[in-house]
Design a protein around this motif. Structure first.
Motif, short mmCIF file in Angstrom:
data_model
loop_
_atom_site.label_atom_id
_atom_site.label_comp_id
_atom_site.label_asym_id
_atom_site.label_seq_id
_atom_site.Cartn_x
_atom_site.Cartn_y
_atom_site.Cartn_z
N LEU A 1 0.73 -1.26 0.20
CA LEU A 1 0.02 -0.04 0.09
C LEU A 1 0.85 1.41 0.00
CD1 LEU A 1 -2.68 -1.01 2.59
CD2 LEU A 1 -2.94 -1.12 0.17
N GLY A 2 2.08 1.26 0.10
CA GLY A 2 2.94 2.27 0.05
C GLY A 2 3.15 2.77 1.58
N ASP A 3 4.21 3.62 1.90
CA ASP A 3 4.88 3.88 3.28
C ASP A 3 3.70 4.33 4.21
OD1 ASP A 3 7.10 3.06 2.77
OD2 ASP A 3 8.16 4.78 2.42
N PHE A 4 3.05 5.25 3.56
CA PHE A 4 2.01 6.06 4.63
C PHE A 4 0.72 5.19 4.78
CE2 PHE A 4 -1.97 8.51 4.96
CZ PHE A 4 -1.92 9.23 6.18
N MET A 5 -0.03 4.44 3.87
CA MET A 5 -1.08 3.91 4.16
C MET A 5 -0.76 2.63 4.81
SD MET A 5 -3.89 5.31 3.97
CE MET A 5 -4.76 3.67 4.08
N GLY A 6 0.27 1.78 4.47
CA GLY A 6 0.87 0.69 5.02
C GLY A 6 0.97 0.84 6.49
N THR A 7 1.57 1.90 6.85
CA THR A 7 2.23 2.04 8.26
C THR A 7 1.01 2.57 8.94
OG1 THR A 7 4.28 3.14 7.57
CG2 THR A 7 3.66 3.52 9.83
N VAL A 8 0.12 3.02 8.52
CA VAL A 8 -1.30 3.46 9.32
C VAL A 8 -1.97 2.12 9.65
CG1 VAL A 8 -3.61 4.41 9.08
CG2 VAL A 8 -1.46 5.76 8.67
N ILE A 9 -2.29 1.35 8.43
CA ILE A 9 -2.86 0.03 8.88
C ILE A 9 -2.15 -0.75 9.84
CG2 ILE A 9 -3.50 -2.06 7.67
CD1 ILE A 9 -5.21 0.44 6.85
N ALA A 10 -0.89 -0.76 9.75
CA ALA A 10 -0.03 -1.52 10.91
C ALA A 10 -0.44 -1.01 12.13
CB ALA A 10 1.35 -1.90 10.52
N GLY A 11 -0.50 0.31 12.24
CA GLY A 11 -0.50 0.91 13.47
C GLY A 11 -1.98 0.84 13.94
N ILE A 12 -2.98 0.60 13.26
CA ILE A 12 -4.33 0.31 13.83
C ILE A 12 -4.40 -1.11 14.39
CG2 ILE A 12 -6.58 -0.24 12.88
CD1 ILE A 12 -6.29 1.87 10.73
#
Length: 284
Positions: free
Chosen positions: A235-246
């Motif tokens: 998903l790319g750095d921003f969305m991938g990092t956010v999803i993992a954070g959730i």
């Protein structure tokens, strides 16, 4: 009473509009959308409103008594400014009440926390506006998991880093019903509500999907680091990092919160399987 709903062309905005129409009639509901033509199917008056443009909202909020502010989707710092554009326009136009769609989540210690912090800042801005206000903190939507079922089936599993953490899922349909009540009933003023359903683990989520959709999924937990790498690759750095954070937040208990839904909506929240059945019926 005229009630305006921002981001009316989005899925949550559309649900709120539909439930408002049932309560106060379509002549009293105004949709605001960045691209108005995307909201014409709602059958109500649509006005242009781009969160980045204060002047849009100075026009869009004329004659409005109550506004529903749907949280924006931009980077955290930017969305705080965008929300302030709407709040200031509401004050300038004599709007009486603002209802804000915030979120449940950890305010620190994971990659999703900056987004939660930006929501908390807007909560404070709404509370300090001088207007009547109500804040809903939305749980995680169940729909993305259900829309992803074909991929889960192909992979044979649900895989993330939530481990045994519990998540209080909700749905846009349930939220739409609750927000329509919060917008039209004064008893909710100056309240902050957790708008969530039952707390379940990812294993329970898999079991419920199996029951309703006749699948054979299992849940497999991976480390936060492995899941972040997987999601950022996809998903790319921003969305991938956010999803993992959730999902890291779920693992650490940030989404296992008490529900205020029945107080807000006047009825119990649907169970997880009931939400799934409703979604399944809507797709038929």
């Amino acid at each position: 009473m005229k009630i305006a709903v921002t981001s009316a062309s989005g899925k949550l905005g559309t649900s709120i509009v539909k439930h408002l129409i049932n309560i106060i009639g379509k002549d009293n509901v105004i949709g605001i959308a960045r691209t108005p033509e995307r909201a014409t199917h709602l059958g109500i008056e649509i006005r242009k409103g781009d969160y980045n443009n204060r002047e849009d909202f100075n026009e869009a909020l004329k004659g409005v008594n109550v506004i529903l502010l749907v949280s924006g989707m931009d980077q955290p710092d930017q969305r705080i400014i965008q929300h302030r554009n709407v709040i200031e326009a509401a004050k300038n136009n004599g709007v009486d009440k603002i209802v804000y769609t915030s979120i449940v989540g950890a305010e620190e210690n994971n990659a999703f926390s900056p987004i939660v912090q930006s929501n908390r800042q807007t909560e404070k801005d709404v509370q300090d506006s001088g207007l009547e206000w109500v804040i809903g903190r939305n749980g995680i939507y169940i729909e993305p998991d259900l829309e992803y079922i074909d991929t889960y089936v192909k992979e044979g599993e649900i895989r993330n880093c939530a481990a045994d953490g519990k998540c209080t899922y909700t749905s846009r349909e349930e939220l739409g019903y609750a927000y329509a009540k919060m917008l039209t009933e004064d008893k909710h003023n100056k309240k902050v509500y957790n708008l969530v359903g039952d707390a379940i683990t990812q294993s329970q989520l898999a079991d419920d999907i199996n029951q309703v959709f006749n699948t054979n999924l299992v849940f497999n937990s991976v480390s936060v680091e492995a899941y972040r790498a997987e999601r950022t690759a996809a998903l790319g750095d921003f969305m991938g990092t956010v999803i993992a954070g959730i999902y890291e937040g779920i693992k650490n208990g940030a989404n296992d919160v008490p529900s205020d839904f029945e107080t807000a909506a006047g009825r119990p929240h649907l169970s997880t399987t009931e939400m799934m059945e409703a979604f399944k019926t809507s797709q038929d």
